[in-house]
Design a protein around this motif. Structure first.
Motif, PDB file in Angstrom:
ATOM      1  N   PHE A  17      33.739  34.420  31.818  1.00 49.28           N
ATOM      2  CA  PHE A  17      32.310  34.306  32.095  1.00 49.28           C
ATOM      3  C   PHE A  17      32.019  34.571  33.575  1.00 49.28           C
ATOM      4  CE2 PHE A  17      28.505  32.014  33.337  1.00 49.28           C
ATOM      5  CZ  PHE A  17      27.601  32.384  32.358  1.00 49.28           C
ATOM      6  N   GLY A  18      32.710  33.866  34.442  1.00 48.75           N
ATOM      7  CA  GLY A  18      32.463  33.987  35.884  1.00 48.75           C
ATOM      8  C   GLY A  18      32.755  35.383  36.424  1.00 48.75           C
ATOM      9  N   LEU A  19      33.862  35.966  36.002  1.00 51.14           N
ATOM     10  CA  LEU A  19      34.209  37.308  36.477  1.00 51.14           C
ATOM     11  C   LEU A  19      33.202  38.344  36.004  1.00 51.14           C
ATOM     12  CD1 LEU A  19      38.083  37.208  36.035  1.00 51.14           C
ATOM     13  CD2 LEU A  19      36.847  37.387  38.205  1.00 51.14           C
ATOM     14  N   LEU A  20      32.712  38.186  34.786  1.00 53.46           N
ATOM     15  CA  LEU A  20      31.714  39.143  34.298  1.00 53.46           C
ATOM     16  C   LEU A  20      30.392  39.000  35.031  1.00 53.46           C
ATOM     17  CD1 LEU A  20      32.379  39.415  30.490  1.00 53.46           C
ATOM     18  CD2 LEU A  20      32.432  41.226  32.186  1.00 53.46           C
ATOM     19  N   ILE A  24      29.098  42.232  37.037  1.00 52.46           N
ATOM     20  CA  ILE A  24      27.833  42.887  36.702  1.00 52.46           C
ATOM     21  C   ILE A  24      26.899  42.881  37.902  1.00 52.46           C
ATOM     22  CG2 ILE A  24      25.789  42.790  35.217  1.00 52.46           C
ATOM     23  CD1 ILE A  24      28.344  43.700  33.760  1.00 52.46           C
ATOM     24  N   ILE A  25      26.958  41.840  38.713  1.00 54.06           N
ATOM     25  CA  ILE A  25      26.134  41.807  39.923  1.00 54.06           C
ATOM     26  C   ILE A  25      26.540  42.921  40.870  1.00 54.06           C
ATOM     27  CG2 ILE A  25      25.638  40.457  42.001  1.00 54.06           C
ATOM     28  CD1 ILE A  25      25.686  37.969  40.213  1.00 54.06           C
ATOM     29  N   GLY A  26      27.811  43.306  40.834  1.00 48.44           N
ATOM     30  CA  GLY A  26      28.223  44.442  41.647  1.00 48.44           C
ATOM     31  C   GLY A  26      29.507  44.265  42.431  1.00 48.44           C
ATOM     32  N   LEU A  27      30.169  43.124  42.289  1.00 47.91           N
ATOM     33  CA  LEU A  27      31.454  42.968  42.979  1.00 47.91           C
ATOM     34  C   LEU A  27      32.483  43.893  42.324  1.00 47.91           C
ATOM     35  CD1 LEU A  27      31.655  39.125  43.571  1.00 47.91           C
ATOM     36  CD2 LEU A  27      31.057  40.903  45.196  1.00 47.91           C
ATOM     37  N   PRO A  28      33.435  44.378  43.098  1.00 46.12           N
ATOM     38  CA  PRO A  28      34.398  45.351  42.553  1.00 46.12           C
ATOM     39  C   PRO A  28      35.440  44.711  41.636  1.00 46.12           C
ATOM     40  CG  PRO A  28      34.920  44.865  44.827  1.00 46.12           C
ATOM     41  CD  PRO A  28      33.634  44.141  44.518  1.00 46.12           C
ATOM     42  N   ILE A  29      35.004  44.413  40.427  1.00 39.92           N
ATOM     43  CA  ILE A  29      35.888  43.848  39.411  1.00 39.92           C
ATOM     44  C   ILE A  29      35.968  44.890  38.290  1.00 39.92           C
ATOM     45  CG2 ILE A  29      36.151  42.011  37.696  1.00 39.92           C
ATOM     46  CD1 ILE A  29      34.586  40.200  39.688  1.00 39.92           C
ATOM     47  N   PRO A  30      37.153  45.302  37.895  1.00 43.17           N
ATOM     48  CA  PRO A  30      37.279  46.334  36.846  1.00 43.17           C
ATOM     49  C   PRO A  30      36.941  45.753  35.472  1.00 43.17           C
ATOM     50  CG  PRO A  30      39.431  45.569  37.512  1.00 43.17           C
ATOM     51  CD  PRO A  30      38.442  44.881  38.411  1.00 43.17           C
ATOM     52  N   ILE A 114      28.924  53.250  31.755  1.00 45.21           N
ATOM     53  CA  ILE A 114      29.164  54.073  32.946  1.00 45.21           C
ATOM     54  C   ILE A 114      29.259  53.138  34.150  1.00 45.21           C
ATOM     55  CG2 ILE A 114      28.328  55.978  34.359  1.00 45.21           C
ATOM     56  CD1 ILE A 114      26.544  56.738  31.887  1.00 45.21           C
ATOM     57  N   PRO A 115      30.481  52.954  34.692  1.00 44.38           N
ATOM     58  CA  PRO A 115      30.622  52.068  35.854  1.00 44.38           C
ATOM     59  C   PRO A 115      29.696  52.510  36.991  1.00 44.38           C
ATOM     60  CG  PRO A 115      32.769  52.669  34.981  1.00 44.38           C
ATOM     61  CD  PRO A 115      31.758  53.518  34.263  1.00 44.38           C
ATOM     62  N   GLY A 116      29.066  51.547  37.600  1.00 41.73           N
ATOM     63  CA  GLY A 116      28.119  51.834  38.670  1.00 41.73           C
ATOM     64  C   GLY A 116      26.698  51.887  38.136  1.00 41.73           C
TER      65      GLY A 116
END
Length: 160
Positions: A17-20, A24-30, A114-116
């Motif tokens: 939950f936290g990582l998503l 989604i906010i924009g931190l570089p998490i794959p 589409i990432p980004g």
């Protein structure tokens, strides 16, 4: 990605939950790789498949809501005030607003893949003052489809 895998292994659904939300906010998490890993973890019965989809959906939707509100409360006033300094005239902003009203909802749904683009569409929805109900319908549909697809891919890989 190793950090995300370790967090998910240690904290399970809370980490997903936290990582998503942060991703989604924009931190570089794959996000796609992480969702595939969640699916794999479900296939080996460390996580529950249905619960993983639900928690992932809620995390993605929560991140989209945060982005929407940031775009609406911070992004729009900044564009109105400083847009002219970066070439965003009133006419260009009106053109973007018109385009987004026409295609924005579907951009939210398909932009998830589409990432980004996934990150920008939420901010643009808030900046263009999309109605919350409309935003939730399209963002929710996109989030659910995206979570289902990538978790299922990971699950299928783990079963094979």
């Amino acid at each position: 990605m190793d950090f995300a895998k370790e967090l998910i292994s240690l904290y399970g659904y809370f980490a997903i939950f936290g990582l998503l939300v942060l991703g989604i906010i924009g931190l570089p998490i794959p996000d796609e790789v992480m969702m595939t890993f969640v699916g794999y973890m479900s296939s080996i019965h460390i996580l529950n498949y249905q619960l993983s989809i639900l928690i992932s959906f809620l995390g993605a939707l929560s991140g989209m809501l945060v982005s929407y509100f940031l775009g609406n409360k911070i992004g729009k006033p900044l564009l109105d005030k400083y847009g002219k300094w970066i070439g965003l005239t009133v006419k260009r902003l009106e053109t973007v607003h018109h385009w987004f009203n026409k295609y924005g909802p579907w951009t939210i749904v398909f932009g998830y893949f589409i990432p980004g683009v996934r990150h920008v569409t939420c901010y643009l929805s808030g900046m263009n003052e999309m109605k919350m109900k409309k935003f939730l319908i399209f963002a929710g549909a996109g989030a659910f489809i995206w979570c289902l697809v990538f978790i299922t891919i990971g699950y299928t890989i783990g079963v094979i």
